[in-house]
Design a protein around this motif. Sequence first.
Motif, PDB file in Angstrom:
ATOM      1  N   LEU A  58      26.614  34.373  14.693  1.00  0.00           N
ATOM      2  CA  LEU A  58      25.966  33.579  13.809  1.00  0.00           C
ATOM      3  C   LEU A  58      25.413  32.247  14.537  1.00  0.00           C
ATOM      4  N   GLU A  59      26.111  31.718  15.544  1.00  0.00           N
ATOM      5  CA  GLU A  59      25.418  30.612  16.281  1.00  0.00           C
ATOM      6  C   GLU A  59      24.284  31.085  17.044  1.00  0.00           C
ATOM      7  N   ALA A  71      30.040  37.601   3.545  1.00  0.00           N
ATOM      8  CA  ALA A  71      30.038  36.427   2.616  1.00  0.00           C
ATOM      9  C   ALA A  71      29.060  35.263   3.229  1.00  0.00           C
ATOM     10  N   ALA A  72      29.533  34.958   4.517  1.00  0.00           N
ATOM     11  CA  ALA A  72      28.883  33.769   5.133  1.00  0.00           C
ATOM     12  C   ALA A  72      27.373  34.169   5.690  1.00  0.00           C
ATOM     13  N   ALA A  73      27.285  35.354   6.008  1.00  0.00           N
ATOM     14  CA  ALA A  73      25.798  35.790   6.281  1.00  0.00           C
ATOM     15  C   ALA A  73      24.946  35.535   4.774  1.00  0.00           C
ATOM     16  N   ALA A  74      25.432  36.016   3.760  1.00  0.00           N
ATOM     17  CA  ALA A  74      24.788  35.947   2.409  1.00  0.00           C
ATOM     18  C   ALA A  74      24.666  34.465   2.163  1.00  0.00           C
ATOM     19  N   SER A  75      25.540  33.457   2.421  1.00  0.00           N
ATOM     20  CA  SER A  75      25.342  32.122   2.165  1.00  0.00           C
ATOM     21  C   SER A  75      24.398  31.302   3.038  1.00  0.00           C
ATOM     22  N   LEU A  76      23.995  32.230   4.377  1.00  0.00           N
ATOM     23  CA  LEU A  76      23.154  31.639   5.262  1.00  0.00           C
ATOM     24  C   LEU A  76      21.763  32.298   4.980  1.00  0.00           C
TER      25      LEU A  76
END
Length: 192
Positions: A70-71, A95-100
Amino acid sequence: MVKRSNAKRPPGRVRIIAGEWRGRRLTIPAGTTVRPTPDRVRETLFNWLAQSIPGARCIDLFAGTGVLGLEALSRGATEAWFVEQDAALVEALSAAAASLKVQPRVVRRDVLAFLREPPSARFDLAFLDPPYAVPVEPLLDLLPRWLVPGALVYVERPRTPGLPEVPGGDWLKRDRAGAVEYGLLRVTGAAV
């Protein structure tokens, strides 16, 4: 990712250091034993990679929270794949990918089994930070098939025994932080 046996610790958070999502925090799910690469080490790593990230296709093996991939996306990589076996980490990563608002490919699979498959893509950059009990040499033997010639591989190991010598690869950078030795490897051997 460094794995620890203390699964009772509360969930934590890890932040993306720079780029589009600078300062965004990723949750470390409760009950997992993952410990992400520390900020200080990631900052050094991404300084090393500054010229190589824009437009790169990345694969984050033993992804954990996905903070390395992700960085890379935050700093301009065009694609990232995440390979992780732990279901809770896969769910948190998705979930992190969706939020980004990104759609990386998230693969729930044992990394060694994944690397033994015929490559379905080739990558410019790989992040290889397995639990310290997992030998890194078999992974480094299989990885070049998944990489373009001249690809870069980040490897993190315990300080003892440290980073191995790699036939078909040259260590461009190496450093230590606490009980960790980490380095940036250029794969010189041709992909099979």
